[in-house]
Design an enzyme around this catalytic site. Structure first.
Site, PDB file in Angstrom:
ATOM      1  N   LYS A   1     -17.041 -11.858 -15.591  1.00 31.44           N
ATOM      2  CA  LYS A   1     -18.249 -11.327 -16.800  1.00 31.44           C
ATOM      3  C   LYS A   1     -19.512 -11.056 -15.607  1.00 31.44           C
ATOM      4  O   LYS A   1     -19.782 -12.285 -14.677  1.00 31.44           O
ATOM      5  CB  LYS A   1     -18.674 -12.622 -17.396  1.00 31.44           C
ATOM      6  CG  LYS A   1     -19.595 -12.275 -18.665  1.00 31.44           C
ATOM      7  CD  LYS A   1     -20.035 -13.377 -19.375  1.00 31.44           C
ATOM      8  CE  LYS A   1     -20.899 -14.711 -17.850  1.00 31.44           C
ATOM      9  NZ  LYS A   1     -22.053 -13.474 -17.897  1.00 31.44           N
TER      10      LYS A   1
ATOM     11  N   GLY B   1     -24.150 -19.086  -9.250  1.00 31.17           N
ATOM     12  CA  GLY B   1     -25.720 -19.135  -9.974  1.00 31.17           C
ATOM     13  C   GLY B   1     -25.561 -20.659  -9.732  1.00 31.17           C
ATOM     14  O   GLY B   1     -26.047 -21.324  -9.156  1.00 31.17           O
TER      15      GLY B   1
ATOM     16  N   GLU C   1     -27.067 -26.477 -12.022  1.00 31.54           N
ATOM     17  CA  GLU C   1     -26.526 -27.394 -13.361  1.00 31.54           C
ATOM     18  C   GLU C   1     -25.450 -26.031 -14.452  1.00 31.54           C
ATOM     19  O   GLU C   1     -24.425 -27.313 -14.386  1.00 31.54           O
ATOM     20  CB  GLU C   1     -27.955 -27.075 -14.148  1.00 31.54           C
ATOM     21  CG  GLU C   1     -27.767 -27.485 -15.506  1.00 31.54           C
ATOM     22  CD  GLU C   1     -29.086 -26.693 -15.905  1.00 31.54           C
ATOM     23  OE1 GLU C   1     -29.989 -26.696 -15.604  1.00 31.54           O
ATOM     24  OE2 GLU C   1     -29.305 -27.409 -17.613  1.00 31.54           O
TER      25      GLU C   1
ATOM     26  N   GLU D   1     -20.296 -21.618  -6.292  1.00 25.89           N
ATOM     27  CA  GLU D   1     -21.667 -21.052  -4.517  1.00 25.89           C
ATOM     28  C   GLU D   1     -22.283 -21.708  -5.476  1.00 25.89           C
ATOM     29  O   GLU D   1     -23.178 -20.619  -6.553  1.00 25.89           O
ATOM     30  CB  GLU D   1     -20.908 -19.733  -4.299  1.00 25.89           C
ATOM     31  CG  GLU D   1     -21.624 -19.419  -3.094  1.00 25.89           C
ATOM     32  CD  GLU D   1     -22.937 -18.920  -2.845  1.00 25.89           C
ATOM     33  OE1 GLU D   1     -23.766 -19.590  -3.312  1.00 25.89           O
ATOM     34  OE2 GLU D   1     -22.999 -17.705  -3.042  1.00 25.89           O
TER      35      GLU D   1
ATOM     36  N   CYS E   1     -30.041 -17.495  -2.939  1.00 26.22           N
ATOM     37  CA  CYS E   1     -28.841 -18.809  -3.380  1.00 26.22           C
ATOM     38  C   CYS E   1     -28.707 -19.533  -1.192  1.00 26.22           C
ATOM     39  O   CYS E   1     -29.291 -21.263  -1.734  1.00 26.22           O
ATOM     40  CB  CYS E   1     -27.970 -19.138  -3.428  1.00 26.22           C
ATOM     41  SG  CYS E   1     -26.310 -18.023  -2.203  1.00 26.22           S
TER      42      CYS E   1
ATOM     43  N   GLU F   1     -34.884 -25.562  -6.366  1.00 20.56           N
ATOM     44  CA  GLU F   1     -34.479 -24.467  -6.022  1.00 20.56           C
ATOM     45  C   GLU F   1     -36.141 -23.568  -7.121  1.00 20.56           C
ATOM     46  O   GLU F   1     -35.833 -23.873  -8.610  1.00 20.56           O
ATOM     47  CB  GLU F   1     -33.184 -23.928  -6.428  1.00 20.56           C
ATOM     48  CG  GLU F   1     -33.232 -22.861  -6.371  1.00 20.56           C
ATOM     49  CD  GLU F   1     -31.867 -22.283  -6.418  1.00 20.56           C
ATOM     50  OE1 GLU F   1     -30.853 -22.788  -7.192  1.00 20.56           O
ATOM     51  OE2 GLU F   1     -31.119 -21.475  -5.006  1.00 20.56           O
TER      52      GLU F   1
HETATM   53  P1  NAI Z   1     -26.963 -19.441 -14.414  1.00 19.99           P
HETATM   54  O1  NAI Z   1     -26.413 -20.554 -13.756  1.00 19.99           O
HETATM   55  O2  NAI Z   1     -27.714 -19.522 -16.082  1.00 19.99           O
HETATM   56  O3  NAI Z   1     -26.617 -18.312 -14.953  1.00 19.99           O
HETATM   57  C1  NAI Z   1     -25.347 -17.073 -13.839  1.00 19.99           C
HETATM   58  C2  NAI Z   1     -24.007 -16.512 -14.689  1.00 19.99           C
HETATM   59  O4  NAI Z   1     -23.289 -18.034 -15.026  1.00 19.99           O
HETATM   60  C3  NAI Z   1     -24.543 -16.286 -15.522  1.00 19.99           C
HETATM   61  O5  NAI Z   1     -23.531 -14.976 -15.252  1.00 19.99           O
HETATM   62  C4  NAI Z   1     -24.824 -16.712 -17.438  1.00 19.99           C
HETATM   63  O6  NAI Z   1     -23.737 -15.850 -17.528  1.00 19.99           O
HETATM   64  C5  NAI Z   1     -23.098 -17.686 -16.173  1.00 19.99           C
HETATM   65  N1  NAI Z   1     -23.562 -18.465 -17.551  1.00 19.99           N
HETATM   66  C6  NAI Z   1     -24.572 -19.704 -17.998  1.00 19.99           C
HETATM   67  N2  NAI Z   1     -23.930 -20.973 -18.775  1.00 19.99           N
HETATM   68  C7  NAI Z   1     -22.171 -21.030 -18.576  1.00 19.99           C
HETATM   69  C8  NAI Z   1     -21.774 -21.301 -18.912  1.00 19.99           C
HETATM   70  N3  NAI Z   1     -21.902 -22.611 -19.913  1.00 19.99           N
HETATM   71  N4  NAI Z   1     -20.631 -21.237 -18.720  1.00 19.99           N
HETATM   72  C9  NAI Z   1     -19.895 -20.205 -18.781  1.00 19.99           C
HETATM   73  N5  NAI Z   1     -20.956 -19.523 -17.190  1.00 19.99           N
HETATM   74  C10 NAI Z   1     -22.689 -19.629 -17.537  1.00 19.99           C
HETATM   75  O7  NAI Z   1     -28.280 -19.051 -13.706  1.00 19.99           O
HETATM   76  P2  NAI Z   1     -30.030 -18.181 -14.620  1.00 19.99           P
HETATM   77  O8  NAI Z   1     -29.976 -19.185 -15.661  1.00 19.99           O
HETATM   78  O9  NAI Z   1     -29.379 -16.688 -14.360  1.00 19.99           O
HETATM   79  O10 NAI Z   1     -30.665 -18.969 -13.682  1.00 19.99           O
HETATM   80  C11 NAI Z   1     -31.376 -20.301 -13.457  1.00 19.99           C
HETATM   81  C12 NAI Z   1     -31.183 -20.735 -11.504  1.00 19.99           C
HETATM   82  O11 NAI Z   1     -30.790 -21.024 -11.545  1.00 19.99           O
HETATM   83  C13 NAI Z   1     -32.973 -19.558 -11.187  1.00 19.99           C
HETATM   84  O12 NAI Z   1     -33.669 -19.597 -11.321  1.00 19.99           O
HETATM   85  C14 NAI Z   1     -31.940 -20.749  -9.858  1.00 19.99           C
HETATM   86  O13 NAI Z   1     -32.321 -21.044  -9.174  1.00 19.99           O
HETATM   87  C15 NAI Z   1     -30.266 -20.629  -9.684  1.00 19.99           C
HETATM   88  N6  NAI Z   1     -29.823 -19.280 -10.042  1.00 19.99           N
HETATM   89  C16 NAI Z   1     -28.649 -19.238  -8.466  1.00 19.99           C
HETATM   90  C17 NAI Z   1     -28.154 -18.244  -7.753  1.00 19.99           C
HETATM   91  C18 NAI Z   1     -27.194 -18.590  -6.425  1.00 19.99           C
HETATM   92  O14 NAI Z   1     -27.274 -17.431  -6.011  1.00 19.99           O
HETATM   93  N7  NAI Z   1     -26.772 -19.872  -5.893  1.00 19.99           N
HETATM   94  C19 NAI Z   1     -27.942 -17.216  -9.039  1.00 19.99           C
HETATM   95  C20 NAI Z   1     -28.645 -17.456  -9.993  1.00 19.99           C
HETATM   96  C21 NAI Z   1     -29.181 -18.195 -10.731  1.00 19.99           C
END
Ligand code: NAI
Ligand code: MG
Length: 497
Positions: free
Chosen positions: A191, A244, A247, A266, A300, A400
């Site tokens: 996805k 991602g 949380e 990750e 990240c 972060e």
């Molecule tokens: P997120 O963690 O919500 O999204 C990342 C992925 O997870 C997206 O594909 C999203 O559709 C999916 N996702 C969201 N909720 C889910 C669930 N309940 N079950 C399964 N999949 C789910 O991150 P978001 O909202 O885009 O960004 C928020 C913060 O997260 C950023 O400000 C940053 O601090 C952090 N982040 C860290 C990343 C990393 O590479 N470690 C990458 C993106 C965000």
């Protein structure tokens, strides 16, 4: 002012029609018919629409991935053929490099040069894992059991892998979730992130063109709380790999428990970059800037806590702000831009909230960068920002931010800085700048993080394991570690008596 690079005619044509998602080798709409728009963060304008996958689409994708795995063609496909297909996909990406580069810039905002790096890294990643299928092997194991027992291990694919990626480097994120599992004989349902689905659609076209059997790689677009959650809860999925926020990573772990999926995560970071007074000063400034400002800090492992030895702290902080004035902030299609916009309005608001919070917490907010105000006013831009006089207990030092914002903290001794660096829930990256080889290794060993860079930063390669300690994740991507992660070990005992 340099003129904007013109939009490639293939990209213009691609984005002129609504896109579909890739299930069982075919391009399809969501069963519900629902769609959503993806936006250009440099302008806020809609680019095109993609299908909004629901639970029923996830079901379908998992079903076909299962069919391609259970008695299906993929695990039995000879290693040389798996290699050939991975190389073929790498060739096709290379042939379409300009087009894919522009798609990344359009959808994510990253300037063209950075976008090209993502695409080239994807090619390198596929070629690296194309080398693996023929050398994934088990052992013969000497053992202490009486009698004559022949004992060996096999490395077998796990099954259907549910892969969830974020928006910060879309094409390489996708390729990292496809190459290793597929090399091992698994099938994949991936996805894409709702903010950046575009390059995933084009990648799917190239996967089709390369000739992978139907159902081996499926790429769907949709939101986290619906499509993402449906994938992590699905009983037909054997492994989840998620990149991602921490949380959501915790949520993914919880829902994966339903059938004890193998989980790799990750997640976020708050990585420390440590500058000693004996460092090569100019190199350290460039490293500190690259560590946090590359990709507008949406990385990240970004070096978001900058520890500077007290005797050079004031000078270093002011020189870093000065150095960042070389970084033009602007539309990624402008070849002079170094920092593009943040990916979305939400991310812009989030980063600005932290900049406000920094002031409330008593730190000094120093803004650098440069750019054309008119160009910047149309999109989700943030200029390089250095927070001076930060202490490690402030929210801006512990949470972060995921933007071009670095907190600078002074220190005096090695023991002190190691303790401060490790005072965080995260453990992804870390940097140390020094010309003293003993200090460099001492600090590198003491850091509770999965990656450490000495006199450099943000170096990531397909060959080398990448991942986090503590709440930065579980498992390692890249290198042989990913092969271990995407295979089960089977132990076989044979009584020869
Ligand atoms: P997120 O963690 O919500 O999204 C990342 C992925 O997870 C997206 O594909 C999203 O559709 C999916 N996702 C969201 N909720 C889910 C669930 N309940 N079950 C399964 N999949 C789910 O991150 P978001 O909202 O885009 O960004 C928020 C913060 O997260 C950023 O400000 C940053 O601090 C952090 N982040 C860290 C990343 C990393 O590479 N470690 C990458 C993106 C965000
Ligand atoms: Mg977008």
């Amino acid at each position: 002012m340099a003129t904007m690079t013109a939009l490639n005619s293939k990209v213009a044509e691609f984005t002129s029609t609504p896109k579909q998602m890739f299930i069982d080798g075919k391009f399809v709409d969501a069963l519900s018919g629902k769609r959503f728009a993806t936006y250009n963060p440099a302008t806020g304008e809609s680019i095109t629409t993609v299908p909004e996958a629901g639970k029923e689409d996830v079901d379908l994708a998992v079903q076909v991935a299962r069919k391609a795995f259970d008695g299906g063609p993929w695990p039995k496909t000879k290693p040389a053929e798996r290699s050939r297909l991975l190389h073929k996909l790498a060739d096709l990406i290379e042939e379409n490099i300009e087009e894919l580069t522009q798609m990344e810039t359009l959808d994510n905002g990253v300037p063209l040069e950075g976008a090209k790096n993502f695409v080239m890294a994807s090619v390198g990643h596929l070629r690296y894992y194309a080398g693996w299928p023929s050398i994934i092997k088990g052992d013969t194991v000497p053992n202490n059991i009486p009698g004559e027992l022949f004992n060996y291990t096999r490395r077998e694919p796990i099954g259907v892998c549910g892969q969830i990626i974020p928006w910060n480097s879309p094409i390489i994120n996708a390729v990292m979730k496809i190459a290793a599992p597929v090399a091992c004989g698994n099938t994949v349902v991936l996805k894409t992130a709702e903010q950046t689905p575009l390059s995933g659609v084009r990648l799917a076209e190239l996967i089709q063109e390369a000739g992978f059997p139907d159902g081996v790689v499926n790429i769907i677009s949709g939101f986290g709380s619906t499509a993402g959650a449906a994938l992590t809860e699905h009983l037909g999925v054997d492994k989840i790999a998620f990149t991602g926020s921490t949380e959501v990573g915790k949520e993914v772990m919880r829902s994966s428990a339903v059938n004890v999926k193998k989980v790799s995560l990750e997640l976020g970071g708050k990585s420390a970059n440590i500058i000693f007074a004996d460092a090569d000063y100019d190199q350290a400034i460039a490293n500190a800037a690259n560590a946090i400002f590359w990709n507008s800090g949406q990385v990240c492992c970004a070096g978001s806590r900058l520890f500077v030895e007290r005797k050079i702290y004031d000078r270093f902080v002011s020189d870093l702000v000065e150095y960042s004035k070389n970084f033009r902030v602007g539309n990624g299609f402008n070849p002079e831009s170094v920092l593009g916009p943040l990916v979305s309005k939400e991310q812009l608001e989030r980063v600005n909230r932290y900049r406000d919070l920094a002031k409330q917490e008593g730190s000094e907010v120093l803004e650098g960068g440069s750019g054309d105000e008119k160009e910047i006013s149309s999109g989700y831009f943030v200029k390089p920002t250095v927070l001076a006089n930060v202490t490690n207990d402030m929210c801006v030092a512990q949470e972060e931010i995921f933007g071009p914002v670095v907190g600078a903290l002074p220190f005096e001794t090695i023991d002190e800085v190691v303790e401060l660096a490790n005072q965080t829930q995260y453990g992804l990256g870390g940097g140390v700048c020094t010309t003293d080889v003993r200090k460099a290794h001492r600090v590198a060993h003491a850091m509770r993080t999965g990656n450490v860079w000495v006199n450099t930063y943000n170096v990531i390669d397909a060959t080398s394991p990448f991942g986090g300690y503590k709440q930065s994740g579980i498992g390692r991507e890249n290198g042989s570690a990913a092969i271990d992660m995407y295979t089960e070990i089977k132990n076989v005992w044979v009584n020869l008596d």
